[in-house]
Design a protein around this motif. Sequence first.
Motif, PDB file in Angstrom:
ATOM      1  N   MET A   1       0.842  -1.172   0.000  1.00 54.82           N
ATOM      2  CA  MET A   1       0.000   0.000   0.000  1.00 54.82           C
ATOM      3  C   MET A   1       0.889   1.238   0.000  1.00 54.82           C
ATOM      4  N   LYS A   2       0.720   2.059  -1.018  1.00 52.09           N
ATOM      5  CA  LYS A   2       1.459   3.311  -1.105  1.00 52.09           C
ATOM      6  C   LYS A   2       0.533   4.461  -0.725  1.00 52.09           C
ATOM      7  N   LEU A   3       1.122   5.482  -0.134  1.00 47.63           N
ATOM      8  CA  LEU A   3       0.368   6.658   0.293  1.00 47.63           C
ATOM      9  C   LEU A   3       1.090   7.893  -0.210  1.00 47.63           C
ATOM     10  N   ASP A   4       0.341   8.773  -0.883  1.00 47.04           N
ATOM     11  CA  ASP A   4       0.912   9.999  -1.408  1.00 47.04           C
ATOM     12  C   ASP A   4      -0.032  11.145  -1.076  1.00 47.04           C
ATOM     13  N   PRO A  40      -6.201  -0.011  -0.507  1.00 50.39           N
ATOM     14  CA  PRO A  40      -5.496   0.092  -1.796  1.00 50.39           C
ATOM     15  C   PRO A  40      -4.470   1.231  -1.741  1.00 50.39           C
ATOM     16  N   ASP A  41      -3.736   1.426  -2.816  1.00 49.10           N
ATOM     17  CA  ASP A  41      -2.850   2.581  -2.921  1.00 49.10           C
ATOM     18  C   ASP A  41      -3.720   3.831  -2.878  1.00 49.10           C
ATOM     19  N   LYS A  43      -3.935   8.079  -3.020  1.00 45.96           N
ATOM     20  CA  LYS A  43      -3.342   9.369  -3.357  1.00 45.96           C
ATOM     21  C   LYS A  43      -4.302  10.444  -2.871  1.00 45.96           C
ATOM     22  N   GLY A  97      -5.634   2.096  -7.757  1.00 50.29           N
ATOM     23  CA  GLY A  97      -5.624   2.843  -6.512  1.00 50.29           C
ATOM     24  C   GLY A  97      -6.877   3.680  -6.350  1.00 50.29           C
ATOM     25  N   SER A 128     -11.974  -1.860  -2.345  1.00 47.99           N
ATOM     26  CA  SER A 128     -11.163  -3.070  -2.374  1.00 47.99           C
ATOM     27  C   SER A 128     -11.981  -4.345  -2.156  1.00 47.99           C
TER      28      SER A 128
END
Length: 184
Positions: A1-4, A40-41, A43, A97, A128
């Motif tokens: 899981m990416k967070l931006d 999920p990813d 943003k 994402g 998700s």
Amino acid sequence: MKLDVSTHKLFGYGSTLRTAKRLTEEAVRVVDRAVAGRMPDVKVILTAERNLAEVTTAAEWETAGCTDKRIQSRSLREAKRHARDVAGRAIPLANGGVLIVINVDQHPNEATFAITLVHELVHAMQNSRKDGRERLIAGLRHDLGVERLSRRASRELDRQLEADEKEAYGREYLASRIVPSAAA
């Protein structure tokens, strides 16, 4: 899981961005533990009311595969009309994402920001779940006129969206774990 976490056409809001990054990391951890599904990813984009419509519609067009300029301009006008009332939106992205767009004009303090963030992260978790993402994309395609749904499928989608909203509002109490003054 990416967070931006970033901003869009929002100048002079450095401290707001730092606070948003800190709160978002905490909120993702809390929501991931408390809500069924897999995060999920994500943003997160902070923007002002006047730019909210362009960010959200661009993401919707990409996800739905909408290339018709007439439909795009009509949906942009509609989004601009309702931008004042929108605190935040969660939109599934084409890459799998979720984009969360937050209107900073609606959030005078950390508590209100935390409540909106938790609400939109619950929607990200709903994406998700089984058939959640496909259902939302089908709804976007229907709303933009790319691919029509039957009346029955449209009603079922509306019922499911209502249930998702109810769940998201019901989980806003989690914001008090992030910011103690955020009593939803």
